[in-house]
Design an enzyme around this catalytic site. Sequence first.
Site, PDB file in Angstrom:
ATOM      1  N   ASP A  78       1.528 -12.046   6.856  1.00 13.42           N
ATOM      2  CA  ASP A  78       0.104 -11.911   6.554  1.00 13.42           C
ATOM      3  C   ASP A  78      -0.697 -12.577   7.688  1.00 13.42           C
ATOM      4  O   ASP A  78      -0.490 -13.763   7.990  1.00 13.42           O
ATOM      5  CB  ASP A  78      -0.150 -12.609   5.219  1.00 13.42           C
ATOM      6  CG  ASP A  78      -1.591 -12.485   4.768  1.00 13.42           C
ATOM      7  OD1 ASP A  78      -2.416 -11.987   5.553  1.00 13.42           O
ATOM      8  OD2 ASP A  78      -1.870 -12.891   3.623  1.00 13.42           O
ATOM      9  N   ASP A 133       0.997   0.282  13.852  1.00 16.67           N
ATOM     10  CA  ASP A 133       1.461   1.505  14.514  1.00 16.67           C
ATOM     11  C   ASP A 133       1.844   1.260  15.969  1.00 16.67           C
ATOM     12  O   ASP A 133       2.471   2.104  16.602  1.00 16.67           O
ATOM     13  CB  ASP A 133       0.391   2.601  14.419  1.00 16.67           C
ATOM     14  CG  ASP A 133      -0.961   2.096  14.901  1.00 16.67           C
ATOM     15  OD1 ASP A 133      -1.130   1.925  16.116  1.00 16.67           O
ATOM     16  OD2 ASP A 133      -1.846   1.854  14.055  1.00 16.67           O
ATOM     17  N   GLU A 135       1.760  -8.164  11.773  1.00 12.76           N
ATOM     18  CA  GLU A 135       1.509  -7.038  10.867  1.00 12.76           C
ATOM     19  C   GLU A 135       2.112  -7.382   9.498  1.00 12.76           C
ATOM     20  O   GLU A 135       3.253  -7.806   9.406  1.00 12.76           O
ATOM     21  CB  GLU A 135       2.154  -5.765  11.450  1.00 12.76           C
ATOM     22  CG  GLU A 135       2.295  -4.605  10.493  1.00 12.76           C
ATOM     23  CD  GLU A 135       0.974  -4.086   9.919  1.00 12.76           C
ATOM     24  OE1 GLU A 135       0.036  -3.840  10.696  1.00 12.76           O
ATOM     25  OE2 GLU A 135       0.896  -3.922   8.672  1.00 12.76           O
ATOM     26  N   PRO A 163      -4.716  -4.582   1.352  1.00 13.05           N
ATOM     27  CA  PRO A 163      -4.241  -5.747   2.100  1.00 13.05           C
ATOM     28  C   PRO A 163      -5.182  -6.201   3.210  1.00 13.05           C
ATOM     29  O   PRO A 163      -5.135  -7.347   3.634  1.00 13.05           O
ATOM     30  CB  PRO A 163      -2.901  -5.274   2.682  1.00 13.05           C
ATOM     31  CG  PRO A 163      -2.918  -3.794   2.624  1.00 13.05           C
ATOM     32  CD  PRO A 163      -3.805  -3.423   1.475  1.00 13.05           C
ATOM     33  N   ASP A 201      -6.996  -5.434  14.470  1.00 12.45           N
ATOM     34  CA  ASP A 201      -6.808  -3.978  14.331  1.00 12.45           C
ATOM     35  C   ASP A 201      -6.478  -3.698  12.869  1.00 12.45           C
ATOM     36  O   ASP A 201      -5.338  -3.400  12.514  1.00 12.45           O
ATOM     37  CB  ASP A 201      -5.679  -3.531  15.270  1.00 12.45           C
ATOM     38  CG  ASP A 201      -5.468  -2.031  15.218  1.00 12.45           C
ATOM     39  OD1 ASP A 201      -6.266  -1.331  14.559  1.00 12.45           O
ATOM     40  OD2 ASP A 201      -4.502  -1.564  15.835  1.00 12.45           O
ATOM     41  N   SER A 202      -7.484  -3.795  12.038  1.00 12.57           N
ATOM     42  CA  SER A 202      -7.243  -3.721  10.595  1.00 12.57           C
ATOM     43  C   SER A 202      -7.445  -2.314  10.068  1.00 12.57           C
ATOM     44  O   SER A 202      -8.067  -1.478  10.715  1.00 12.57           O
ATOM     45  CB  SER A 202      -8.228  -4.645   9.872  1.00 12.57           C
ATOM     46  OG  SER A 202      -9.517  -4.086   9.946  1.00 12.57           O
ATOM     47  N   GLN A 221       0.834  -1.203   0.000  1.00  6.72           N
ATOM     48  CA  GLN A 221       0.000   0.000   0.000  1.00  6.72           C
ATOM     49  C   GLN A 221       0.869   1.254   0.000  1.00  6.72           C
ATOM     50  O   GLN A 221       2.072   1.198   0.260  1.00  6.72           O
ATOM     51  CB  GLN A 221      -0.894   0.002   1.245  1.00  6.72           C
ATOM     52  CG  GLN A 221      -0.105  -0.062   2.551  1.00  6.72           C
ATOM     53  CD  GLN A 221      -0.893  -0.605   3.724  1.00  6.72           C
ATOM     54  OE1 GLN A 221      -2.106  -0.531   3.742  1.00  6.72           O
ATOM     55  NE2 GLN A 221      -0.203  -1.133   4.741  1.00  6.72           N
TER      56      GLN A 221
HETATM   57  N1  SPD Z   1     -10.871   4.389   8.471  1.00  7.09           N
HETATM   58  C1  SPD Z   1     -10.067   3.984   9.591  1.00  7.09           C
HETATM   59  C2  SPD Z   1     -10.268   2.575   9.988  1.00  7.09           C
HETATM   60  C3  SPD Z   1      -9.478   2.143  11.170  1.00  7.09           C
HETATM   61  C4  SPD Z   1      -8.111   1.809  10.832  1.00  7.09           C
HETATM   62  N2  SPD Z   1      -7.366   1.165  11.859  1.00  7.09           N
HETATM   63  C5  SPD Z   1      -6.536   2.010  12.579  1.00  7.09           C
HETATM   64  C6  SPD Z   1      -5.340   1.327  13.133  1.00  7.09           C
HETATM   65  C7  SPD Z   1      -4.963   1.899  14.445  1.00  7.09           C
HETATM   66  N3  SPD Z   1      -4.040   1.076  15.149  1.00  7.09           N
END
Ligand code: SPD
Length: 303
Positions: free
Chosen positions: A143, A90, A110, A176, A169-170, A35
Amino acid sequence: MSEPLDLWVSEKSTEHLQMSFRTKRVLFSEKSPFQQVDVIETERWGKMLLNDGMVMVSEADEFIYHEMIAHPALFLLPNAKKVLIIGGGDGGTAREVLRHPEIETVHMVEIDEVVVNACREHLPVTAQCLVENNPRLSLVIEDGIQFAKAQKQKIEQKEATAYDLILVDSSDPVGPAAPLFNAEFYQDLKSILRPGGIIISQAESSYVYPEAQESLLKILNSEFESVYLYNFVNMTYPSGLWSFSLATNDTDLNPATIDAEAIKTSNWNFRYYTPAVHRAAFALSQYQIDRVGRYVHRSQIGA
Ligand code: SPD
């Protein structure tokens, strides 16, 4: 003398909605194998991470998302020891999980190392736990789909134990992260979760992405005994109102009841999460009940 540039960065959320952030400068910009990854410095929200142009975290409000993905489930599972985080590059989710001393092992999987390194460099508060040799955190660049399948085999062969809690936590269900919203993925997660464990998933927005939310809840409903939706407010996401889902096969669990004393005596200076916020988060609006009421636990639809 000409005026300094009035620079704005926009997330184009839908064909009909975009959010713009007044921006001082671009700090990081790289196309990873998965990405486009950007970190910008905004005027109002501090530094901000965007994946494929979608806001993931900002320094100003990341505490809300990360407290709300981690603590509701962890205070519902006081004996949890082993946690899996899928995504969360993050580091904010892992940071919050590791505040619970009872958690012995966190596996964080991740897919995109570029995100992890960009956050280590530019978002050090969010990424503070992503240091080498963190004894309770094992960071795997892989993955999440493949990791879950491999873990399923290991558990079947008694080479590994199941997780008490899984946090998905997507990013949004494009690029991806798209397979993280599929039934097959949740079937695999179910087999690596201990009986009575909990899965929390990033569940999009009831108002901006209702179809994505509905599709996720429908899948969870077909795989788990009890499914709940809960809300939080994140200023830098479109519409502000965002949700997580909670799925479990523990039919005795009532997520809206919480040990308020345990939260208060933890004395961890939460900035968003309180016992009252926990309880209120599980209240759904009539709009949400009309859209997804058939997929969530009957206690959430006033039945
Ligand atoms: N549009 C935002 C959707 C949430 C994305 N995930 C955030 C990751 C924070 N650790």
